[in-house]
Write a protein that holds these residues in place. Structure first.
Motif, PDB file in Angstrom:
ATOM      1  N   ASN A  21       0.753  -0.915   0.009  1.00 61.90           N
ATOM      2  CA  ASN A  21      -0.024  -0.042  -0.098  1.00 61.90           C
ATOM      3  C   ASN A  21       0.919   1.355  -0.151  1.00 61.90           C
ATOM      4  OD1 ASN A  21      -1.906   1.720   0.461  1.00 61.90           O
ATOM      5  ND2 ASN A  21      -2.701   0.883   2.258  1.00 61.90           N
ATOM      6  N   ASP A  22       0.607   2.253  -0.911  1.00 59.79           N
ATOM      7  CA  ASP A  22       1.414   3.451  -1.188  1.00 59.79           C
ATOM      8  C   ASP A  22       1.045   4.541  -0.139  1.00 59.79           C
ATOM      9  OD1 ASP A  22       3.022   5.348  -1.796  1.00 59.79           O
ATOM     10  OD2 ASP A  22       2.171   5.570  -3.836  1.00 59.79           O
ATOM     11  N   ARG A  23       1.971   4.519   0.639  1.00 59.72           N
ATOM     12  CA  ARG A  23       1.967   5.824   1.778  1.00 59.72           C
ATOM     13  C   ARG A  23       3.031   6.890   1.460  1.00 59.72           C
ATOM     14  NH1 ARG A  23      -1.293   3.539   6.227  1.00 59.72           N
ATOM     15  NH2 ARG A  23      -2.920   2.689   5.144  1.00 59.72           N
ATOM     16  N   THR A  24       3.716   6.748   0.251  1.00 55.43           N
ATOM     17  CA  THR A  24       4.614   7.919   0.192  1.00 55.43           C
ATOM     18  C   THR A  24       4.201   9.308   0.246  1.00 55.43           C
ATOM     19  OG1 THR A  24       4.388   7.746  -2.201  1.00 55.43           O
ATOM     20  CG2 THR A  24       6.197   5.981  -1.275  1.00 55.43           C
ATOM     21  N   ALA A  25       2.863   9.693   0.102  1.00 54.61           N
ATOM     22  CA  ALA A  25       2.454  10.996   0.263  1.00 54.61           C
ATOM     23  C   ALA A  25       2.589  11.482   1.774  1.00 54.61           C
ATOM     24  CB  ALA A  25       1.270  11.265  -0.298  1.00 54.61           C
ATOM     25  N   ASP A  26       2.625  10.741   2.615  1.00 52.35           N
ATOM     26  CA  ASP A  26       2.450  10.935   4.064  1.00 52.35           C
ATOM     27  C   ASP A  26       3.722  11.656   4.646  1.00 52.35           C
ATOM     28  OD1 ASP A  26       0.084   9.668   4.071  1.00 52.35           O
ATOM     29  OD2 ASP A  26       0.728   7.875   5.200  1.00 52.35           O
ATOM     30  N   GLU A  27       3.675  12.086   5.711  1.00 47.95           N
ATOM     31  CA  GLU A  27       4.568  12.791   6.473  1.00 47.95           C
ATOM     32  C   GLU A  27       5.953  11.930   6.608  1.00 47.95           C
ATOM     33  OE1 GLU A  27       6.089  14.514  10.712  1.00 47.95           O
ATOM     34  OE2 GLU A  27       4.017  15.138   9.859  1.00 47.95           O
ATOM     35  N   THR A  28       5.753  10.612   6.814  1.00 48.58           N
ATOM     36  CA  THR A  28       6.903   9.606   6.968  1.00 48.58           C
ATOM     37  C   THR A  28       6.536   8.662   5.590  1.00 48.58           C
ATOM     38  OG1 THR A  28       6.954   9.800   9.137  1.00 48.58           O
ATOM     39  CG2 THR A  28       8.268   7.984   8.265  1.00 48.58           C
ATOM     40  N   PRO A  29       7.152   8.816   4.504  1.00 52.26           N
ATOM     41  CA  PRO A  29       6.975   7.805   3.488  1.00 52.26           C
ATOM     42  C   PRO A  29       7.220   6.465   3.666  1.00 52.26           C
ATOM     43  CG  PRO A  29       8.779   9.314   2.880  1.00 52.26           C
ATOM     44  CD  PRO A  29       8.176   9.705   4.181  1.00 52.26           C
ATOM     45  N   GLU A  30       6.455   5.602   3.212  1.00 49.94           N
ATOM     46  CA  GLU A  30       6.673   4.282   3.455  1.00 49.94           C
ATOM     47  C   GLU A  30       5.628   3.410   2.427  1.00 49.94           C
ATOM     48  OE1 GLU A  30       6.685   3.442   7.904  1.00 49.94           O
ATOM     49  OE2 GLU A  30       4.615   3.916   7.859  1.00 49.94           O
ATOM     50  N   LEU A  31       6.183   2.341   2.213  1.00 51.74           N
ATOM     51  CA  LEU A  31       5.106   1.155   1.621  1.00 51.74           C
ATOM     52  C   LEU A  31       4.749   0.074   2.689  1.00 51.74           C
ATOM     53  CD1 LEU A  31       7.027   0.614  -1.671  1.00 51.74           C
ATOM     54  CD2 LEU A  31       4.921   2.039  -1.445  1.00 51.74           C
ATOM     55  N   ILE A  32       3.430  -0.170   2.908  1.00 55.37           N
ATOM     56  CA  ILE A  32       2.909  -0.971   3.866  1.00 55.37           C
ATOM     57  C   ILE A  32       2.577  -2.078   3.291  1.00 55.37           C
ATOM     58  CG2 ILE A  32       1.060  -1.043   5.854  1.00 55.37           C
ATOM     59  CD1 ILE A  32       2.959   1.418   6.162  1.00 55.37           C
ATOM     60  N   CYS A  33       2.809  -3.219   3.928  1.00 58.80           N
ATOM     61  CA  CYS A  33       2.131  -4.854   3.387  1.00 58.80           C
ATOM     62  C   CYS A  33       0.896  -4.692   3.900  1.00 58.80           C
ATOM     63  CB  CYS A  33       3.082  -5.961   4.169  1.00 58.80           C
ATOM     64  SG  CYS A  33       2.588  -7.455   3.740  1.00 58.80           S
ATOM     65  N   THR A  34       0.132  -5.454   2.717  1.00 56.72           N
ATOM     66  CA  THR A  34      -1.512  -5.289   2.797  1.00 56.72           C
ATOM     67  C   THR A  34      -1.744  -6.687   3.481  1.00 56.72           C
ATOM     68  OG1 THR A  34      -1.651  -6.368   0.595  1.00 56.72           O
ATOM     69  CG2 THR A  34      -1.928  -3.908   0.896  1.00 56.72           C
ATOM     70  N   SER A  35      -0.674  -7.493   3.926  1.00 57.04           N
ATOM     71  CA  SER A  35      -1.315  -8.764   4.640  1.00 57.04           C
ATOM     72  C   SER A  35      -1.600  -8.532   6.065  1.00 57.04           C
ATOM     73  CB  SER A  35      -0.005  -9.737   4.419  1.00 57.04           C
ATOM     74  OG  SER A  35      -0.372 -10.891   5.209  1.00 57.04           O
ATOM     75  N   PRO A  36      -2.541  -9.152   6.524  1.00 52.69           N
ATOM     76  CA  PRO A  36      -2.999  -8.934   8.019  1.00 52.69           C
ATOM     77  C   PRO A  36      -1.799  -9.473   8.974  1.00 52.69           C
ATOM     78  CG  PRO A  36      -4.572 -10.288   6.961  1.00 52.69           C
ATOM     79  CD  PRO A  36      -3.638  -9.823   5.677  1.00 52.69           C
ATOM     80  N   ASP A  37      -1.350 -10.551   8.671  1.00 48.36           N
ATOM     81  CA  ASP A  37      -0.333 -11.468   9.264  1.00 48.36           C
ATOM     82  C   ASP A  37       1.059 -11.237   9.215  1.00 48.36           C
ATOM     83  OD1 ASP A  37      -2.365 -13.528   9.602  1.00 48.36           O
ATOM     84  OD2 ASP A  37      -1.892 -14.478   7.849  1.00 48.36           O
ATOM     85  N   CYS A  38       1.469  -9.985   8.318  1.00 45.46           N
ATOM     86  CA  CYS A  38       2.726  -9.304   8.022  1.00 45.46           C
ATOM     87  C   CYS A  38       2.625  -8.070   8.364  1.00 45.46           C
ATOM     88  CB  CYS A  38       3.217  -9.552   6.524  1.00 45.46           C
ATOM     89  SG  CYS A  38       4.760  -8.966   6.302  1.00 45.46           S
ATOM     90  N   GLY A  39       2.219  -7.136   7.522  1.00 43.28           N
ATOM     91  CA  GLY A  39       2.034  -5.659   7.757  1.00 43.28           C
ATOM     92  C   GLY A  39       3.164  -5.011   8.011  1.00 43.28           C
ATOM     93  N   LEU A  40       4.484  -5.354   7.578  1.00 44.27           N
ATOM     94  CA  LEU A  40       5.790  -4.616   7.777  1.00 44.27           C
ATOM     95  C   LEU A  40       5.504  -3.224   6.834  1.00 44.27           C
ATOM     96  CD1 LEU A  40       8.330  -7.437   7.307  1.00 44.27           C
ATOM     97  CD2 LEU A  40       7.604  -6.254   9.358  1.00 44.27           C
ATOM     98  N   ALA A  41       6.213  -2.338   7.329  1.00 46.23           N
ATOM     99  CA  ALA A  41       6.213  -1.051   6.854  1.00 46.23           C
ATOM    100  C   ALA A  41       7.604  -0.666   6.165  1.00 46.23           C
ATOM    101  CB  ALA A  41       5.875   0.183   7.873  1.00 46.23           C
ATOM    102  N   TYR A  42       7.925  -0.693   5.115  1.00 45.68           N
ATOM    103  CA  TYR A  42       8.989  -0.254   4.501  1.00 45.68           C
ATOM    104  C   TYR A  42       9.345   1.032   4.218  1.00 45.68           C
ATOM    105  CZ  TYR A  42       8.852  -5.289   3.798  1.00 45.68           C
ATOM    106  OH  TYR A  42       8.752  -6.755   4.155  1.00 45.68           O
ATOM    107  N   PRO A  43      10.356   1.668   4.501  1.00 45.95           N
ATOM    108  CA  PRO A  43      10.696   3.054   4.390  1.00 45.95           C
ATOM    109  C   PRO A  43      11.037   3.546   2.749  1.00 45.95           C
ATOM    110  CG  PRO A  43      12.517   2.176   5.203  1.00 45.95           C
ATOM    111  CD  PRO A  43      11.622   1.021   5.082  1.00 45.95           C
ATOM    112  N   VAL A  44      10.638   4.671   2.396  1.00 45.04           N
ATOM    113  CA  VAL A  44      11.005   5.149   1.117  1.00 45.04           C
ATOM    114  C   VAL A  44      11.933   6.410   1.296  1.00 45.04           C
ATOM    115  CG1 VAL A  44      10.090   6.390  -0.969  1.00 45.04           C
ATOM    116  CG2 VAL A  44       8.789   4.493   0.227  1.00 45.04           C
TER     117      VAL A  44
END
Length: 60
Positions: A21-44
């Motif tokens: 999931n693209d959250r790069t427009a947020d204050e802290t840009p990251e890409l969020i895994c959409t799996s409910p079991d994982c959910g890791l947030a990767y920095p951009v």
């Protein structure tokens, strides 16, 4: 700055291979895994996704 749609379509979570999931427009840009079991947030950083599990933020 949001990532290009074509790039986002081919990127996947390196841990579980779920779409991101693209959250790069947020204050802290990251890409969020959409799996409910994982959910890791990767920095951009400097408009470059850092898809390393060691660099990912754990879900809250």
């Amino acid at each position: 700055m949001p990532l290009e749609a074509g790039l986002l379509e081919i990127l996947a979570c390196p841990a579980c291979h779920a779409p991101l999931n693209d959250r790069t427009a947020d204050e802290t840009p990251e890409l969020i895994c959409t799996s409910p079991d994982c959910g890791l947030a990767y920095p951009v950083r400097d408009d470059i996704p850092v898809l390393l599990t060691d660099e990912a933020r754990k879900p809250a």
